[in-house]
Design an enzyme around this catalytic site. Structure first.
Site, PDB file in Angstrom:
ATOM      1  N   SER A  91      -0.507   7.514  -2.304  1.00  0.00           N
ATOM      2  CA  SER A  91      -1.664   8.248  -2.829  1.00  0.00           C
ATOM      3  C   SER A  91      -1.419   8.735  -4.255  1.00  0.00           C
ATOM      4  O   SER A  91      -2.336   8.745  -5.081  1.00  0.00           O
ATOM      5  CB  SER A  91      -1.981   9.440  -1.913  1.00  0.00           C
ATOM      6  OG  SER A  91      -2.349   8.982  -0.627  1.00  0.00           O
ATOM      7  N   GLU A  97      -5.737  12.167  -0.022  1.00  0.00           N
ATOM      8  CA  GLU A  97      -4.918  13.270   0.480  1.00  0.00           C
ATOM      9  C   GLU A  97      -3.614  13.321  -0.312  1.00  0.00           C
ATOM     10  O   GLU A  97      -2.869  12.341  -0.377  1.00  0.00           O
ATOM     11  CB  GLU A  97      -4.601  13.073   1.965  1.00  0.00           C
ATOM     12  CG  GLU A  97      -3.680  14.154   2.511  1.00  0.00           C
ATOM     13  CD  GLU A  97      -2.966  13.735   3.794  1.00  0.00           C
ATOM     14  OE1 GLU A  97      -2.032  14.448   4.202  1.00  0.00           O
ATOM     15  OE2 GLU A  97      -3.324  12.681   4.362  1.00  0.00           O
ATOM     16  N   GLY A 130       3.098   1.095   2.848  1.00  0.00           N
ATOM     17  CA  GLY A 130       4.423   1.708   2.908  1.00  0.00           C
ATOM     18  C   GLY A 130       4.411   2.862   3.881  1.00  0.00           C
ATOM     19  O   GLY A 130       3.356   3.277   4.384  1.00  0.00           O
ATOM     20  N   GLU A 131       5.591   3.397   4.152  1.00  0.00           N
ATOM     21  CA  GLU A 131       5.704   4.504   5.093  1.00  0.00           C
ATOM     22  C   GLU A 131       4.979   5.738   4.577  1.00  0.00           C
ATOM     23  O   GLU A 131       4.795   5.913   3.374  1.00  0.00           O
ATOM     24  CB  GLU A 131       7.182   4.835   5.344  1.00  0.00           C
ATOM     25  CG  GLU A 131       7.953   3.748   6.079  1.00  0.00           C
ATOM     26  CD  GLU A 131       9.379   4.156   6.350  1.00  0.00           C
ATOM     27  OE1 GLU A 131       9.735   5.307   6.032  1.00  0.00           O
ATOM     28  OE2 GLU A 131      10.132   3.317   6.873  1.00  0.00           O
ATOM     29  N   SER A 132       4.588   6.589   5.502  1.00  0.00           N
ATOM     30  CA  SER A 132       3.891   7.821   5.145  1.00  0.00           C
ATOM     31  C   SER A 132       4.774   8.702   4.263  1.00  0.00           C
ATOM     32  O   SER A 132       5.953   8.902   4.547  1.00  0.00           O
ATOM     33  CB  SER A 132       3.511   8.571   6.427  1.00  0.00           C
ATOM     34  OG  SER A 132       2.779   9.730   6.128  1.00  0.00           O
ATOM     35  N   HIS A 161      -2.879   1.237   7.688  1.00  0.00           N
ATOM     36  CA  HIS A 161      -2.500   2.397   6.887  1.00  0.00           C
ATOM     37  C   HIS A 161      -2.152   1.921   5.480  1.00  0.00           C
ATOM     38  O   HIS A 161      -1.279   1.069   5.300  1.00  0.00           O
ATOM     39  CB  HIS A 161      -1.291   3.095   7.523  1.00  0.00           C
ATOM     40  CG  HIS A 161      -0.825   4.296   6.766  1.00  0.00           C
ATOM     41  ND1 HIS A 161      -1.620   5.400   6.545  1.00  0.00           N
ATOM     42  CD2 HIS A 161       0.361   4.560   6.156  1.00  0.00           C
ATOM     43  CE1 HIS A 161      -0.945   6.288   5.855  1.00  0.00           C
ATOM     44  NE2 HIS A 161       0.266   5.803   5.606  1.00  0.00           N
ATOM     45  N   ASP A 194      -5.510   6.091   2.661  1.00  0.00           N
ATOM     46  CA  ASP A 194      -4.978   6.377   3.998  1.00  0.00           C
ATOM     47  C   ASP A 194      -5.358   5.320   5.029  1.00  0.00           C
ATOM     48  O   ASP A 194      -4.494   4.717   5.655  1.00  0.00           O
ATOM     49  CB  ASP A 194      -5.411   7.760   4.478  1.00  0.00           C
ATOM     50  CG  ASP A 194      -4.623   8.197   5.712  1.00  0.00           C
ATOM     51  OD1 ASP A 194      -3.389   8.022   5.711  1.00  0.00           O
ATOM     52  OD2 ASP A 194      -5.243   8.693   6.666  1.00  0.00           O
ATOM     53  N   ILE A 199       5.630   8.070   1.075  1.00  0.00           N
ATOM     54  CA  ILE A 199       6.457   7.357   0.105  1.00  0.00           C
ATOM     55  C   ILE A 199       5.862   7.391  -1.303  1.00  0.00           C
ATOM     56  O   ILE A 199       6.545   7.095  -2.287  1.00  0.00           O
ATOM     57  CB  ILE A 199       6.671   5.890   0.560  1.00  0.00           C
ATOM     58  CG1 ILE A 199       7.915   5.310  -0.118  1.00  0.00           C
ATOM     59  CG2 ILE A 199       5.427   5.036   0.277  1.00  0.00           C
ATOM     60  CD1 ILE A 199       8.392   4.009   0.496  1.00  0.00           C
ATOM     61  N   GLY A 200       4.560   7.762  -1.424  1.00  0.00           N
ATOM     62  CA  GLY A 200       3.969   7.901  -2.755  1.00  0.00           C
ATOM     63  C   GLY A 200       2.769   7.004  -3.016  1.00  0.00           C
ATOM     64  O   GLY A 200       2.400   6.800  -4.174  1.00  0.00           O
TER      65      GLY A 200
END
Length: 314
Positions: free
Chosen positions: A161, A203, A154-156, A139, A178, A158-159
């Site tokens: 994209s 996304e 980083g975690e989903s 990811h 992604d 968090i910025g």
């Protein structure tokens, strides 16, 4: 074990199929290495890597055609009675009819390339090394920043994209958002690419799917990129000690390969795009032999030495 269909290899390199009678739809290539069967044509079959793609150049071609009919039949039978995925004749050379008949009998496809033997071998090995390399999916977002492959993790939410979108607006190129497919093509090289489904898409929460290629043009995207640097985004923790000098590199490991990794704390007001650009340029400088942290350390040491000298003179 990774594999690639012979049909896809033929389509990629536009080889001519000299044995259309053979059904090649189920033939798979499982090794990136290839073999030139010169020793086998001379009768030496020990350590013969029969599962590799075989390449015949001008030397092998003239030798096999110079054999008498009886020897040809014996050698061709012995050679082709192996699980060979295919034999490529370079320089538009055509095998004689006896070789073709025995190949059809044993179900070994014969192919023809117009390229010179050495060039053909080099291109096949390079391409197969990528196609058959060990692969994992992680990811993250992969961006080409000033020629450096920057993998942002980083975690989903968090910025990642959003940082990628701003980097694209600043002229850098998106490889994938992604999901990043990582391939280990050598002990030193990791290559990242996008799954076909999500290629060129980003996304953005609250907006949805954005087609980067359609919005910013073909120059804003790239199919593959070496992984040179990892930037891991994490929430700011006031109780955590963060590296402020960068004297020692931190690494993260993928498929047995180590990649330089920077842990970047996130808080309101931090411009992630500029941070990623600076990290990429700084990483390039280090590869070229200049380390800003080492330079600062040296200046401090020189300043302390100068003060000691002045104190001794007093």
């Amino acid at each position: 074990m990774a594999s690639i269909s012979l049909t896809k290899v033929i389509e990629k390199w536009k080889w001519e199929n000299l044995t259309p009678e053979i059904d090649i739809s189920k033939i798979k290539i499982t090794q990136p290495d290839i073999n030139r069967p010169a020793l086998q044509l001379a009768g030496y079959f020990e350590h013969f890597e029969a599962t590799r793609l075989q390449v015949v150049g001008f030397v092998e071609y003239t030798y096999m055609n110079g054999l008498d009919e009886k020897t040809q039949v014996e050698i061709f039978e012995k050679l082709l009675n192996n699980p060979i995925p295919g034999i490529v004749f370079c320089r538009e050379l055509h095998p004689n009819e006896r070789f073709r008949e025995i190949a059809i009998k044993h179900g070994v496809p014969l192919l023809m390339s117009e390229k010179a033997t050495s060039a053909c071998m080099a291109e096949i090995i390079r391409w197969l090394n990528v196609q058959l390399a060990p692969c994992i999916s992680i990811h993250g977002v992969l961006i080409d920043v000033y020629g450096e492959g920057v993998l942002i993790t980083g975690e989903s939410g968090i910025g990642k994209s959003e940082a990628a979108l701003e980097l694209i607006q600043r002229g850098h190129r998106l490889v994938t958002d992604d999901v990043v497919e990582l391939r280990r093509v050598s002990a030193d090289t990791l290559i990242g690419s996008a799954p076909n489904i999500t290629k060129h898409f980003i996304e953005l929460r609250g907006i949805g799917i954005v087609d980067v290629k359609a919005l910013f043009g073909a120059s804003s995207v790239k199919d593959t990129q070496n992984i040179d640097l990892v930037i891991h985004l994490e929430d700011w923790d006031k109780d955590k000690e963060y590296d402020r000098l960068g004297m020692e590199e931190e690494y993260i490991e993928y498929l047995g390969n180590k990649v330089v990794c920077h842990n970047i704390p996130i808080r309101p007001g931090r411009n992630l795009a500029i941070i990623c650009e600076s990290a990429a340029v700084n990483h390039r400088q280090k590869k070229m032999g200049y380390n800003a942290a080492q330079e600062l350390y040296q200046r401090v040491q020189n300043s302390l030495a100068q003060r000691r000298d002045e104190d001794e003179d007093d």
